[in-house]
Design a protein around this motif. Structure first.
Motif: not given
Lengths: 314, 440
Positions: A64-73
């Motif tokens: 629903i909300g914004a897509i945020t980068p998470a790296g390889v987590s």
């Protein structure tokens, strides 16, 4: 006695090496643009979404909300999560046991329905009935039949059947595999039926003259002749096991506990129930990689020269 | 392969064209219903009697306000939850969004996908004052109201089969110890003590909700809701979980409960066919048992009591759990005209006289103040009066956990509850697993 038939295919192989006809250019060469529609669909509905999933697996998104980068987590979490290995193991069990159960049954039924016995056509129609039903309908029907209080066992008053089929963690996976087999055996039977009908009568006639019985004919003619059919059917079965979702979702929802939570279902629940699109995408990518690897491996089993026919020179 | 009819080059040239073609295809998908001003829309959940009631009230509103008509579409419950989430994420939400408040509404509010109605309620105090004050809790995020309570109050009720209790010569349980001894009594008679549709998981969750309250009071879950570290490891929580596993181990729940789903109402059928003696379930099951039970409810065989108290427990025996209401929100993406239509509907079309009467005659208690007389005038006066008093007088009305918590925590919760009930994890493991989801 059997050596006579054993050598027969070898002879054909030799013949083909020398006498394979050169394809005539005008007739056999497909034009490149014929592939355009298929390629467009493949790219739009397979390659693009696949790339999207790969990208999503490196992000956090709740849908629903914004897509945020998470790296390889997400990837690190997935490989540190015992739940993922459990789901992977269950998927593997479903795949292997399904193959072991379905292949012999489908092969024998396929051979049987390809024959010309009495009532064959009628029986064949009955065997193929499950093909007409959707997975959801099958799951709902089995759920009702297996209900410990209102199901078949209660109706027929048979205590032996009155197990808690879908509620006992030790039984549920077996039941799921059984229902999958019930659904898909007809399909693979159909494939084998087609394959068996392609085998020329003359091979069997030659074998009969050499004195081979039904069993020997089956193992030394039918099975070897069905090599590519078996590979096709096995590919569909094993790669298909990576997509079993609807049936299990309706039948058990992954439960009891986690007893039937196979990887595709785990992916759906993670993505669409828990709203964790990132981690769900990781599972999706893992599924795609396993699926591709399996398909490639099974194609390799068929040997490099797959375009050749087993029947040339007949 | 001796011949190569399709050269590598021709494939490459095709591949170069493809992204363009793909872009052309995907461009068709962007102008969905959200972008077109076609009047206000509403999505709701199917299943009678509520579907027909809502359909009638929307139609009546449309007739009275031809300029503000609302088009309503109904979806099956579980499918709806996924569909509406996907639609909102894709910017294709309907004008009016049906929901359960709590954690999911919070996720919409945080993504600015639903309209803040605080100001509108301040301008229209009569709308707000008509409705149960307690029903606004689950519609409020950070002090702002994002939804209007729109249906009935649905507390979780402890039901029992009066006929079976009379045959066994026993009384309904007042305490946990009573319940445990009833389990022995009914098992000895070959009757399942408790019915449970365990495969649906939220059915089992209702036991946890009540037990956490009875053992430790509302604070235990409030700490969890607030995301306090290690909140699930609260000794009261562990005690409650251990007691539930004692009940499972004593065969308190019917054999095969993990494969029974609530969707098919099989759990209710077990109670009214006399296969099980007691059942913890939502107040909405009263109506369906009345329909399906072949006179079970009408002949006065259905009984209900407050959830048993636990010796030494902190929770008030009048505390209850369940759904304070269902809710309607307005999509922030809707056009201004559609938003106005929606607000007009909230004010003039929602829970009006006819709709209130319809809910009551179907065994529901609408979240509207001052309906005591109407409730008392029905055939179901006993039950409706009980639900009304229970909801209104409860010192604490805990919203269902799977709605109150975030989707992440809620999915983990249901999964762990399932494992708890089939005894594959201990209360301590349950707490550890759930502690990992705190604040997520």
């Amino acid at each position: 006695m059997s050596t006579g038939q054993m050598t027969a295919p070898k002879v054909h192989r030799e013949q083909r090496r020398t006498a394979a006809p050169e394809p005539t250019r005008g007739r056999a060469a497909p034009l490149a643009w014929l592939a355009v529609p298929a390629l467009i669909f493949f790219v739009a509905f397979a390659v693009v979404p696949l790339a999207g999933v790969l990208v999503l697996s490196f992000t956090n998104w709740d849908g629903i909300g914004a897509i945020t980068p998470a790296g390889v987590s997400n990837w690190l979490n997935a490989f540190a999560d015992p739940g993922m290995y459990h789901a992977l193991w269950l998927t593997f069990v479903v795949m292997v046991v399904s193959w072991l159960v379905q292949t012999p049954i489908s092969l024998l039924l396929g051979v049987f329905t390809a024959g010309s016995q009495k009532y064959r056509a009628l029986l064949a129609v009955l065997y193929f009935l499950p093909l007409l039903l959707s997975s959801a309908a099958i799951a709902i029907a089995y759920k009702a039949l297996l209900d410990p209080n209102f199901g078949l066992a209660a109706g027929l008053n048979m205590p032996l059947l009155a197990q808690d089929w879908l509620g006992d963690p030790g039984l549920a996976l077996g039941v799921v595999i059984f229902v999958i087999a019930w659904q898909f055996v007809p399909f693979h039977t159909l494939i084998y039926q087609g394959g068996v009908r392609q085998i020329p009568r003359s091979i069997y006639e030659a074998a009969e003259i050499d004195g081979a019985g039904k069993v020997k004919q089956f193992f030394f003619i039918t099975v070897p002749q069905l090599k590519y059919t078996i590979i096709t059917s096995s590919t569909l079965m094993t790669v298909g096991a990576l997509t079993y979702f609807d049936l299990i979702f309706v039948l058990t929802g992954g439960g009891p506990g986690n007893a039937t939570r196979i990887l595709p279902l785990d992916m759906y629940l993670t993505g669409f129930r828990a709203n964790l699109m990132g981690p769900a995408s990781v599972l999706a990518v893992i599924l795609v990689v396993i699926g591709l690897a399996l398909a490639l491996f099974l194609q390799r089993l068929g040997g490099k020269d797959r375009t050749g026919s087993q029947l040339e020179g007949m | 392969m001796k011949h190569q009819p399709t050269s590598r080059r021709s494939f490459l040239s095709l591949a170069a064209l493809l992204p363009l073609a793909a872009a052309g295809i995907s461009a068709c998908g962007t102008s969905g219903p959200g972008g077109v001003a076609s009047g206000a829309s509403m999505w709701s959940v199917s299943g009678d009697p509520n579907e027909t009631i809502r359909k009638n009230s929307v139609e009546a509103f449309g007739k009275a306000n031809p300029d503000n008509t609302i088009k309503v579409t109904f979806f099956q419950n579980d499918a709806y939850k996924t569909k509406v989430k996907t639609a909102i994420g894709a910017g294709q939400a309907p004008t009016i969004i049906y929901g359960w408040g709590g954690g999911i509404l919070k996720s919409y509010a945080e993504a600015s996908q639903v309209e803040d109605l605080t100001g509108w309620f301040a301008d229209n105090p009569d709308v707000k004052d008509r409705l149960f004050a307690s029903s606004f809790g689950a519609a409020t995020v950070d002090g702002k109201i994002y939804a209007i309570p729109a249906t009935t109050v649905q507390p979780i009720i402890f039901y029992y089969n009066k006929e079976l209790f009379a045959q066994a010569g026993v009384q309904p349980p007042k305490t946990w110890d009573d319940l445990m001894s009833l389990v022995k009594t009914f098992n000895a008679k070959g009757i399942a003590p408790l019915s449970l549709g365990g495969q649906s998981r939220w059915t089992s969750m209702m036991w946890l909700e009540y037990m956490f309250d009875r053992v430790g009071g509302p604070e235990v879950f409030n700490d969890i809701y607030a995301g306090k570290p290690e909140a699930w490891s609260n000794p009261a929580a562990i005690e409650a979980l251990a007691k539930i596993q004692e009940l499972v181990a004593a065969n308190g729940f019917i054999k095969g409960f993990s494969s029974i789903t609530a969707d098919s109402n099989a759990d209710q059928a077990l109670l009214f066919t006399g296969k099980a003696a007691m059942m913890l379930h939502g107040s909405w099951t009263y109506g369906s048992m009345k329909n399906d039970g072949a006179g079970f409810v009408q002949e006065g065989k259905l009984g209900w009591v407050d959830f048993p108290a636990v010796a030494g427990g902190k929770g008030d025996a009048k505390n209850t759990v369940g759904n304070p209401s269902n809710y309607l929100s307005i999509s922030a993406q809707a056009t201004d005209a559609d938003k106005e239509s929606a607000k007009k509907f909230f004010k003039e079309g929602l829970l009006q006289e006819d709709e209130v009467s319809a809910y009551i005659s179907n065994g529901g208690v609408p979240v509207v103040n001052g309906i005591e007389d109407k409730l008392a005038a029905t055939d179901d006066a006993d039950f409706l009066g009980y639900v009304y008093a229970l909801s209104k007088n409860a010192p604490n009305f805990q919203q269902s956990w799977d709605q109150a918590l975030s989707p992440v925590a809620s999915e983990a919760l249901l999964n762990n509850i399932d494992q708890l009930f089939v005894m594959s994890i201990t209360p301590e493991q349950f707490a550890t697993n759930m502690n990992a989801t705190l604040g997520k």
